[in-house]
Write a protein that holds these residues in place. Sequence first.
Motif, PDB file in Angstrom:
ATOM      1  N   ALA A 125     -10.529  11.698  55.820  1.00  0.00           N
ATOM      2  CA  ALA A 125     -11.956  11.542  55.520  1.00  0.00           C
ATOM      3  C   ALA A 125     -12.582  12.825  54.999  1.00  0.00           C
ATOM      4  N   ASP A 126     -12.061  13.988  55.427  1.00  0.00           N
ATOM      5  CA  ASP A 126     -12.655  15.264  54.981  1.00  0.00           C
ATOM      6  C   ASP A 126     -12.068  15.773  53.672  1.00  0.00           C
ATOM      7  N   HIS A 127     -11.205  14.980  53.045  1.00  0.00           N
ATOM      8  CA  HIS A 127     -10.615  15.302  51.738  1.00  0.00           C
ATOM      9  C   HIS A 127      -9.724  16.548  51.770  1.00  0.00           C
ATOM     10  N   SER A 128      -9.153  16.852  52.917  1.00  0.00           N
ATOM     11  CA  SER A 128      -8.292  18.035  53.011  1.00  0.00           C
ATOM     12  C   SER A 128      -6.822  17.716  52.724  1.00  0.00           C
ATOM     13  N   ASP A 129      -6.505  16.484  52.429  1.00  0.00           N
ATOM     14  CA  ASP A 129      -5.137  16.081  52.138  1.00  0.00           C
ATOM     15  C   ASP A 129      -4.805  16.321  50.669  1.00  0.00           C
ATOM     16  N   ASN A 130      -3.517  16.286  50.353  1.00  0.00           N
ATOM     17  CA  ASN A 130      -3.056  16.575  48.996  1.00  0.00           C
ATOM     18  C   ASN A 130      -3.629  15.600  47.971  1.00  0.00           C
TER      19      ASN A 130
END
Length: 544
Positions: free
Chosen positions: A402-407
């Motif tokens: 949800a926080d857009h910290s993934d690749n």
Amino acid sequence: MTPDLIILADTVHTLDDRPHHEPIQAVAVSGGVVAAVGSRSDAQSWRQAGTRVVDLGTATLTPGLVDCHIHPVFGLDLTLGVDLSGAGTLEEVRALLRTEAANDGEWLRGWGLNPNAFGTIPMHRHALDDVSGGKPALVRLFDGHSALANSRALECAGVHGPEEFDQASEVVCDGDGTPTGLLLEAAAMELVQRHMPQESFAERKARLAGLLRDFARSGLTGGHIMDHSEESTALLQALEADGDLPLRLRTAPWCMPGSGEAQWKEMARSIGTGGRRWSIDAIKLFVDGTVDNGTAWLYEPDTLGQSTAAFWPRPEDYTAAVRYFASRGIPTATHAIGDAGVHHVLNALESLAETVPTDVLRRTVHRIEHIESVPDQLVERFKDSGVVASMQPTHCTHYSLADHSDNWSIRLGPERADRAWRCRDLRDAGVTLGIGSDWPIAPYEPLPIIADAQLRRRSGHPEQQPIAPAQALTALQALEGYTSHAAKAAGLWDVSGSITVGKRADFTAFEMDPLTTAPDEFAASSVLGTFVDGEIQFMLERLG
């Protein structure tokens, strides 16, 4: 009516959109099809000598669950070696590989590697070199479209620099032209894979048989296989020679770049062939790759300057292939993840009206698979075109955050990441939405997938924040994605997808009601049994 089988359950969801004057709690089966639906008291008058009665008690019965996107045969190759899908850091990955390397075997192999485990460190063969024990190593990434080879594997394969391919594949190289070990798309991976030891046919047959049994135990009564080969035919024929398959399988061979009308003609000839419970019914194409490895097809480059090209170097050749099959009434399913890729496929499918007779178009279902990030105007075009959407909710809940910290999110940037897996928008627009797993890219168990589609997070993890929660499906929509909409996605609504007199007697029995049970609780509950053609494929021992 002389029923072979009567099934009783406190709750039966027929999903046939027909009004019933009293709750349905009984289903009669004769000759593999539904012969009657009614109350428990009705069932007393149906029963005759020789009729088997299965009383599921407080269970819920629904049409049989169908996974709209699986790769059971191709997955035999994708799941060799150690499972890395649970590794969250590079050190965890290396520890698992180091342990695997100590086992006997000529090669070190792994699968399910999530690029998020590398953090900000670029994926490079050196990460494998010192944990492989001197063996050649090949690790498949979770997306199925990329792999990481170590130095020894590249040496064995004679890969020393860039290669040219008919499709958008790449041997990724450093600035000096030395391969990093990262191999993007099928043609590049095949350079190394062809040098690996091969399983025997008997070993592969046994693994596939076990996998299909596990599918049935998970609640599946059918699956749309998005690949097919000569080996697939041989394996399925061999399994059916031993007895009926535990679920129905609808397969689709791949049409790849570099092919032409001679190859397309051979594929077209295979349509409709098969066995008792499997058949070749569609053609699978790819218009792009994946966001995670930079091979999706986007309107604008990702944040690393990648994902700018189609999988077919000449996209018009893709369109020509679709027109060839569509003109012959052959359904197509196209892998399209990026916005530009989805756009091109919609253009191609909409153009069929110019060349394909209306009656042929009307009876042929065309699908787009995955659809990970698209703007509003493309959602609207789905509604108007009649194209089916086939999506996998757990690609969202397992591989993005949800926080857009993934690749995936980092590569797309916040605006495109906010358009993640627009399941609800497509349903609200009136689009047929089939749901599946894409196994082995994600786990195949349907109950957690049905739950994740409602939660927009991983079921059983209430601490996680939902991802684009406005895209959550209702419980009914999620169940329909595996039942009525799965049937429509295959052009089979006239024979399956609901518990209706005259339709196939394929059912799934649940411990808990999928429409009223909280999603987390439903995901953790049991499947009590599955039926195909009115025959029990799986039943919990306490009910058997």
